[in-house]
Enzyme design. Structure first.
Site, PDB file in Angstrom:
ATOM      1  N   ARG A 291      57.585  13.547  74.287  1.00 56.00           N
ATOM      2  CA  ARG A 291      56.142  13.701  74.046  1.00 56.00           C
ATOM      3  C   ARG A 291      55.326  12.767  74.950  1.00 56.00           C
ATOM      4  O   ARG A 291      55.794  11.713  75.342  1.00 56.00           O
ATOM      5  CB  ARG A 291      55.845  13.468  72.559  1.00 56.00           C
ATOM      6  CG  ARG A 291      56.505  14.547  71.699  1.00 56.00           C
ATOM      7  CD  ARG A 291      56.297  14.336  70.227  1.00 56.00           C
ATOM      8  NE  ARG A 291      54.900  14.405  69.851  1.00 56.00           N
ATOM      9  CZ  ARG A 291      54.448  14.160  68.616  1.00 56.00           C
ATOM     10  NH1 ARG A 291      55.294  13.814  67.655  1.00 56.00           N
ATOM     11  NH2 ARG A 291      53.182  14.256  68.350  1.00 56.00           N
TER      12      ARG A 291
ATOM     13  N   LYS B 232      50.484  11.143  55.111  1.00 60.33           N
ATOM     14  CA  LYS B 232      51.293  10.480  56.143  1.00 60.33           C
ATOM     15  C   LYS B 232      50.402   9.617  57.047  1.00 60.33           C
ATOM     16  O   LYS B 232      50.722   8.462  57.318  1.00 60.33           O
ATOM     17  CB  LYS B 232      52.006  11.581  56.943  1.00 60.33           C
ATOM     18  CG  LYS B 232      53.034  11.126  57.919  1.00 60.33           C
ATOM     19  CD  LYS B 232      53.983  12.279  58.227  1.00 60.33           C
ATOM     20  CE  LYS B 232      53.481  13.221  59.303  1.00 60.33           C
ATOM     21  NZ  LYS B 232      53.410  12.604  60.636  1.00 60.33           N
TER      22      LYS B 232
ATOM     23  N   ARG C 154      56.979  20.734  60.153  1.00 60.91           N
ATOM     24  CA  ARG C 154      55.919  21.682  59.759  1.00 60.91           C
ATOM     25  C   ARG C 154      56.334  23.125  60.045  1.00 60.91           C
ATOM     26  O   ARG C 154      55.918  24.049  59.366  1.00 60.91           O
ATOM     27  CB  ARG C 154      54.612  21.331  60.458  1.00 60.91           C
ATOM     28  CG  ARG C 154      54.151  19.919  60.101  1.00 60.91           C
ATOM     29  CD  ARG C 154      52.665  19.733  60.213  1.00 60.91           C
ATOM     30  NE  ARG C 154      52.337  18.313  60.249  1.00 60.91           N
ATOM     31  CZ  ARG C 154      52.270  17.510  59.195  1.00 60.91           C
ATOM     32  NH1 ARG C 154      52.513  17.980  57.991  1.00 60.91           N
ATOM     33  NH2 ARG C 154      51.964  16.228  59.335  1.00 60.91           N
TER      34      ARG C 154
ATOM     35  N   ASP D  94      47.503  20.310  62.669  1.00 62.74           N
ATOM     36  CA  ASP D  94      48.851  20.333  62.077  1.00 62.74           C
ATOM     37  C   ASP D  94      49.077  21.559  61.191  1.00 62.74           C
ATOM     38  O   ASP D  94      50.210  21.835  60.793  1.00 62.74           O
ATOM     39  CB  ASP D  94      49.076  19.057  61.243  1.00 62.74           C
ATOM     40  CG  ASP D  94      49.182  17.823  62.141  1.00 62.74           C
ATOM     41  OD1 ASP D  94      49.433  17.977  63.356  1.00 62.74           O
ATOM     42  OD2 ASP D  94      49.001  16.706  61.630  1.00 62.74           O
TER      43      ASP D  94
HETATM   44  C1  S3P Z   1      47.990  11.986  63.545  1.00 59.72           C
HETATM   45  C2  S3P Z   1      47.181  12.579  64.454  1.00 59.72           C
HETATM   46  C3  S3P Z   1      47.370  13.943  64.965  1.00 59.72           C
HETATM   47  C4  S3P Z   1      48.382  14.728  64.155  1.00 59.72           C
HETATM   48  C5  S3P Z   1      49.564  13.920  63.773  1.00 59.72           C
HETATM   49  C6  S3P Z   1      49.161  12.681  62.992  1.00 59.72           C
HETATM   50  C7  S3P Z   1      47.664  10.620  63.103  1.00 59.72           C
HETATM   51  O1  S3P Z   1      47.801  13.864  66.299  1.00 59.72           O
HETATM   52  O2  S3P Z   1      48.801  15.885  64.856  1.00 59.72           O
HETATM   53  O3  S3P Z   1      50.450  14.694  62.964  1.00 59.72           O
HETATM   54  O4  S3P Z   1      48.215  10.164  62.080  1.00 59.72           O
HETATM   55  O5  S3P Z   1      46.849   9.981  63.768  1.00 59.72           O
HETATM   56  P1  S3P Z   1      46.782  13.498  67.478  1.00 59.72           P
HETATM   57  O6  S3P Z   1      47.015  12.101  67.876  1.00 59.72           O
HETATM   58  O7  S3P Z   1      47.121  14.455  68.560  1.00 59.72           O
HETATM   59  O8  S3P Z   1      45.383  13.652  66.951  1.00 59.72           O
END
Ligand code: S3P
Length: 427
Positions: free
Chosen positions: A121, A21, A386, A313
């Site tokens: 968020r 992703k 998740r 995650d």
């Molecule tokens: C992601 C970064 C992570 C992760 C999220 C995807 C990304 O979050 O938890 O599912 O694609 O950059 P953070 O920005 O808190 O690191």
């Protein structure tokens, strides 16, 4: 939609997780602002990455979705135009934050929103440094929440210490920095996933690391074909199911093993999990391997510090493994879990307790007292993908009939999850 799960007698066979992703979002966004045509293969089939494509199309980017790949025609940032409606990032934090980095440099008004989870968020962490770079940007709740309104324009580079180890925030500022006057220098409290840095370098941007400082010089991007590796965060459900199920052997194929993402491997190995790597290779600047797991006796672990961003995650599914391990597992320094698709400390504690697990909530983590058998439960995903899949893994090793309500949430990152589960159960 709800899903019923009965613990299968065996979990056996091979599974290929969907495209990563994080890498998929970046392949689409960076190629959209690059010059030239790119093919992206194994793009994530999840709804989050579709949200990114929908927003990019609304900004005028030419994207063709073929059965085998995605074709993106990049015309630099000049190829993007003012969207005639509000951009919808759906459930996807990565879409909202990375795209806001692009919007900050575009000389027109954009408004970006998301679903109720995304609208709760934290966005202040993004608004503040983008304003320092010169963007005009507002958010609801005194500039802390989406929807965000962005009137982009001329930007200047900044030197900035990120308040949290967040790859989304880091990436948004790096993307804005490409279009800024002067260098952008970012310091992270701990290393987070570095897919953006790898891809930017490969697309021709000058980006250097000086200790914990990342230094980016403005530039233009050349389009780049990307073959997206399998998502280790989706693979994690099978890695955990494989080690905790008493009669299992699963080969998870084509998994991305970028070291900023492999905390799950380190944790499962520290817990006594039997994992074997084969066919390790590099695809488009990202390392990849096939990983075989089998039934293992697990012990508790301490999870904290710089490991957290590498496993953030996967903590919900690790909590399931910890409930079955002997001894205690302590998760600390993970307050960021509260700012994910759900408050993943609160929701994991609440839902896992329904299986009879003994879990204590901490402000920045949880303590899981292991050594128990889980009993089947009627539980809820809180519409967090998740969490839905972690609870399903709990159901795979619980006696009786487990019901996961809100099971459709898996579509966000892993639409094939339930059919892969049925196949491995029949194996
Ligand atoms: C992601 C970064 C992570 C992760 C999220 C995807 C990304 O979050 O938890 O599912 O694609 O950059 P953070 O920005 O808190 O690191």
């Amino acid at each position: 939609m709800q899903r019923e799960i009965h613990s299968p007698k065996t979990l056996r066979g091979e599974v290929t997780p969907p495209g990563d992703k994080s890498v998929s979002h970046r392949a689409a966004i960076l190629n959209a602002i690059a010059y030239g045509e790119a093919r992206v293969t194994n793009f994530s089939p999840g709804a989050d990455c579709q949200s990114t494509l929908t927003c990019l199309k609304a900004l005028g980017v030419e994207i063709k979705e073929m059965p085998s790949h995605l074709r993106i025609v990049g015309k630099g940032k000049e190829g993007l135009r003012e969207p005639d409606n509000v951009l919808d990032a759906g459930n996807s934090g990565t879409t909202m934050r990375l795209l806001t980095g692009v919007l900050a440099a575009l000389p027109f008004l954009s408004i970006i929103t998301g679903d109720s989870s995304l609208r709760s968020r934290p966005m202040g962490r993004l608004i503040h440094p983008l304003r320092l770079m010169g963007a005009t940007i507002w958010g609801r709740g005194s500039d802390t929440l989406a929807p965000l309104a962005v009137k982009g324009g001329e930007l200047k580079g900044i030197e900035y210490r990120l308040p949290v180890a967040s790859a989304q925030l880091k990436s948004a500022l790096l993307i804005a920095g490409i279009f800024a006057r002067g260098q952008t220098m970012l310091e992270e409290p701990a290393p987070s996933r570095d897919h953006t840095e790898r891809m930017l370098r490969a697309m021709g941007v000058k980006l250097e690391a000086h200790g914990s400082m990342i230094v980016l010089s403005p530039g233009t991007l050349s389009a780049m074909d990307v073959q997206v590796p399998g998502d280790i965060s989706s693979a994690a459900f099978w890695l955990v199911a494989g080690v905790i199920h008493p009669n299992s052997r699963i080969k998870v194929k084509g998994v991305g093993i970028n070291p900023t993402r492999t905390g799950i491997i380190d944790v499962l190995r520290a817990m006594g999990g039997k994992l074997q790597f084969e066919n390790t290779r590099e695809v488009g600047g990202e390392p990849m391997a096939d990983i075989t797991v089998e039934s293992s006796e697990l012990v508790g672990a301490e999870i904290g510090g710089a490991l957290i961003p590498r496993v953030i995650d996967e903590i919900p599914v690790i909590a399931v493994a910890a409930a079955l391990a002997s001894g205690k597992t302590v998760v600390r320094d993970a307050a960021e879990l509260r700012a994910k698709e759900s408050d993943r400390i609160g929701t994991v504690v609440k839902e896992l307790s329904k299986f009879g697990a003994k879990v204590e909530e901490l402000p920045d983590g949880m303590i899981i007292h292991g050594g128990n058998h889980l009993k089947a439960a009627v539980c809820h995903s809180h519409l967090d993908h998740r969490l839905a899949m972690s609870l399903a893994v709990g159901g795979m090793v619980s006696k009786g009939r487990t019901v996961v309500a809100g099971a459709e949430a898996v579509d966000i990152s892993y639409p094939g999850f339930w059919s892969d589960f049925e196949r491995l159960s029949a194996g």
